[in-house]
Structure formats: structure tokens, C-alpha cells
Design an enzyme around this catalytic site. Sequence first.
Site, PDB file in Angstrom:
ATOM      1  N   LYS A 126       0.851  -1.181   0.000  1.00 37.30           N
ATOM      2  CA  LYS A 126       0.000   0.000   0.000  1.00 37.30           C
ATOM      3  C   LYS A 126       0.896   1.244   0.000  1.00 37.30           C
ATOM      4  O   LYS A 126       1.977   1.207   0.591  1.00 37.30           O
ATOM      5  CB  LYS A 126      -0.922   0.012   1.224  1.00 37.30           C
ATOM      6  N   LYS A 149       2.318  -9.502  -2.053  1.00 33.19           N
ATOM      7  CA  LYS A 149       1.576  -9.589  -3.313  1.00 33.19           C
ATOM      8  C   LYS A 149       1.370  -8.219  -3.932  1.00 33.19           C
ATOM      9  O   LYS A 149       1.193  -7.221  -3.225  1.00 33.19           O
ATOM     10  CB  LYS A 149       0.220 -10.269  -3.105  1.00 33.19           C
ATOM     11  N   ASN A 150       1.384  -8.185  -5.272  1.00 33.94           N
ATOM     12  CA  ASN A 150       0.852  -7.025  -5.982  1.00 33.94           C
ATOM     13  C   ASN A 150      -0.605  -6.839  -5.588  1.00 33.94           C
ATOM     14  O   ASN A 150      -1.330  -7.819  -5.390  1.00 33.94           O
ATOM     15  CB  ASN A 150       0.864  -7.272  -7.493  1.00 33.94           C
ATOM     16  N   HIS A 166      -7.135 -13.907  -7.494  1.00 37.62           N
ATOM     17  CA  HIS A 166      -7.768 -12.779  -6.821  1.00 37.62           C
ATOM     18  C   HIS A 166      -9.183 -12.643  -7.366  1.00 37.62           C
ATOM     19  O   HIS A 166      -9.401 -12.727  -8.570  1.00 37.62           O
ATOM     20  CB  HIS A 166      -6.989 -11.484  -7.033  1.00 37.62           C
ATOM     21  N   HIS A 200      -8.749 -15.855  -2.617  1.00 42.39           N
ATOM     22  CA  HIS A 200      -9.231 -15.049  -1.500  1.00 42.39           C
ATOM     23  C   HIS A 200     -10.625 -15.531  -1.106  1.00 42.39           C
ATOM     24  O   HIS A 200     -11.502 -15.694  -1.956  1.00 42.39           O
ATOM     25  CB  HIS A 200      -9.252 -13.577  -1.896  1.00 42.39           C
TER      26      HIS A 200
END
Length: 474
Positions: A167, A193-194, A288, A322
Site C-alpha cells: 500500500k 503480493k501485488n 484474486h 481469497h
Amino acid sequence: MSSIHEDLVRSLDSKQAAYVNLELPDPTNGEYLLGVFHFIPGGDLNILQAAAEIAAESSTGTNFKVNTETKFSQTMNALVYQLDLERNLVWIAYPWRLFDRGGNVQNILTYIVGNILGMKEVAALKLLDVWFPPSMLEQYDGPGFTVDDMRKYLDVYNRPILGTIVKPKMGLTSAEYAEVCYDFWVGGGDFVKNDEPQANQDFCPYDKMVLHVKEAMDKAVKETGKKKVHSFNVSAADFDTMIERCEMIVNAGFEPGSYAFLIDGITAGWMAVQTIRRRYPDVFLHFHRAAHGAFTRPENPIGFSVLVLSKFARLAGSSGIHTGTAGVGKMKGTPEEDVVAAHGIQYLSSTGHFFEQSWAKIMDTDKDAIELVHEDSAHHVILEDDSWRGMKKCCPIVSGGLNPVRLKPFIDVMGNVDFITTMGSGVHAHPGGTQAGAKALVQACDAYLKNIDIAEYAKDHEELAQAIEYFPKV
């Protein structure tokens, strides 16, 4: 059959009747994929008439009986086989031979949650659970590289894999991004992670980001003596660019096991997911689920559940997906949704909302299959040298508002530590910065493993004490 059900059956026209069998002898005989829908009709049809139209549209039929049907084509009809009128539930059996025999998940979803979600006869239609027979599992890839393989690489056992999302999610240069990775890894974290929108932005060129992450990882490994993992978002505008990004990472000098490929599975599509699974079977495939809420949120009457999405991710070969924070974090979700989904993809046998799903490919009464279930329940590694016996596990990846203070409450809800946690602001908002945030996360995990209350443990662990002071109480 009750008199109410008999009346409903008598109300069917000849076309609808071809898609209903409320006395189907054995739906679990291996011929069918099974689904349970919450269904409220939206037109003038009663629930069984409308359900028959749903079964027709999601298999062989359309809104009128056609003259081109054959006796064989009729054997591919989906069948409404059970109703619960009090709860507005409909069970449908789909002959799995309908589906592309190349192990094509998008093809299944095109049938069972495709056109039917837009039909006029539908006021509410949500696929709550699915069941795959062993004969069907044989046709699909399932995960290749699993969280057990990642644990072996990291030498991390008996605790969650501790990760972060960099972030701010956008706006850092390639060098700044790598610096955040380095700080987290040096602070004791395992996995970075990206964020899901990360791509090839002009301020953060993809090739430079990969190069700098490699350098930051090398430095962090040298300083800590611990292996690290980075998950790169390889989602792209086209197939060639996606593969180009994968090859860029493969050829950057990373150790096998130190990188994962992230796909925005819903927005990039199931073809992208399955392409990565087949091209790179020895790389952790990170699904994701951006945009899933449009389908899965409970207040949305149209779509499918978190469990259904997660099961299909495992079927397609995702190493991890996720699955939500079960209401502990910032994202919408409950234990009934998120924990059931997590358990549904990480065990060889699990109880879903309606079905008991075995991921064994051999007879579930076979002594070796029974032993595998016992080994799995005891959290032992399974299917290492006998992968023909079942589909490997898919790892829950947990993100969305967690922080070190909320780690133990989530573990308690989850009921195990076999997951990857990816805390964003829960690490980077720490008053001492990212390294301190990583240390606080490690300390919170250590306190859990030692069965010590974090407030007590924080008395001689400064970073954890700061986290407890800064982050809201659970």
C-alpha cells in the site's frame, strides 16, 4: 411425492416435463454435476414450471420445444430433481457430459450461471452449492503447486503464512514498491503480493518492478536467512502480454518457489486462470476475486455463493483464492459464508451448505481414500506421491481489514492456521512503519503459538504494543 408436488408436476407442459424428474433414482451415481439454487420466480409461472425453464436454458433447451431434438440430445437435459417450497430451494442435476471435455470451467459456468441469471422468469436465482462427482473431477486439472509446496520452500509450518499487500495500492514507483517489499520481508514477513490493479503503469513499469523486487528479495533473504515469496499480477490485456509477463518473471533469476502468478480471475477470466495452470504447473497460482461481490453478496438475489466460486477455483487449478475474513475484517462476509468456503477448498472431504464434497478421484469407500481423509483432518501433507487419488488442496488467502490485533480472532473463527494472510494497512499503517508492522504481525503470531494473550506478550514486544494501541480493538 406429496400432493403439492404432484399438483406442480401436473402443471408442467410437455417441454417443461422433459426437464423435471422428482423421482430421479440416484443423483449421486456419477452422471451428474448437482446444484442447489435459491429461486423465486419472477413471472406468471409456478416454481416448478419456472425451474424447468431454468433447467432447459442451462442445458439443451430454450423457451420453446424445437423440432431438432434427438433421443440422444434429450439424455443431456438438466433435471430438476428436488424442491424445498418453504425455503424456495431447487436442486438441479446436470449431466456432466454436457461440458467441454477439455476441463473447461468457464464452459460449465456458461451453462449453470450464464443466460439463466437474466431470464424474465427469475426474480431471485442464486447458486448456493455445487457437487462434483469423482468421474467428473478426473477431467479437470485441480491445483498443481500448493500451499504445502510453499510451506516447504519457506520452511514455515504450523502457523499462517504471513503476508502483505503493498500500500498505497497505486502510485509508488518501481523502486518505492520494492522498498516496501524489502521492509516487510526484513521485518519477518513471508509473502508479498501485488495489489489486484497492479499492471504496467507509467510510473511503475512492470519490467523495472520485477527487477527491483528481485533485488529487494535477494537482500532480504541474505539479511534474514529466510526464504521469501512474491506474488506478481500477470493479468493483462491479451494472452501474449500475460505470457510475456510470466516469462519475464521466470527469467529474472528468481528461485523456483519464490514467486507466484496472480490472476484477477473474474475480470481476466477463467481462460486466463486455466492457461496459467497448464503453462506453469509448478508455480503457485493466486486467484484474486475482484468483482466477486457482484455475484456473491448475500443481499444480491442473483449470482452464486462464495463457496461456489471457491470450488470452481479449485477445479480450475488455483493454488489459492481469497475467501474473505468472515466478518473479522472490513469486507462483507460471515463465518457461514467465508469459513465454509475456506474449508470447502482446503480439505479432501468437506461439508458445504448442502453437499458433502469429496475431492477424491478414487472410490470414497476405498481404504486408501478413507486414510487420506484422516491424514488430511490431522493436517498432514497428503497426495505427495499418489496424486491420482484426489484433487489437491486450494489455499484460502485472507485479506481485507485484518491487522496484528485481529490475527487470533480470525484464527479462532477459521479453526485452523492453514491459510495465507495478506494484511495491507494492518502492516503499513503501523506507527513505526512497514518493518515495525511486520514485526508486530510476527509477534502476534508468536503470541498465538505460545498461547499467550497479546496484551501480555506486548509488555516486552514494543511493535506489538504499538499495534494494540493504534489499531481498533476487535
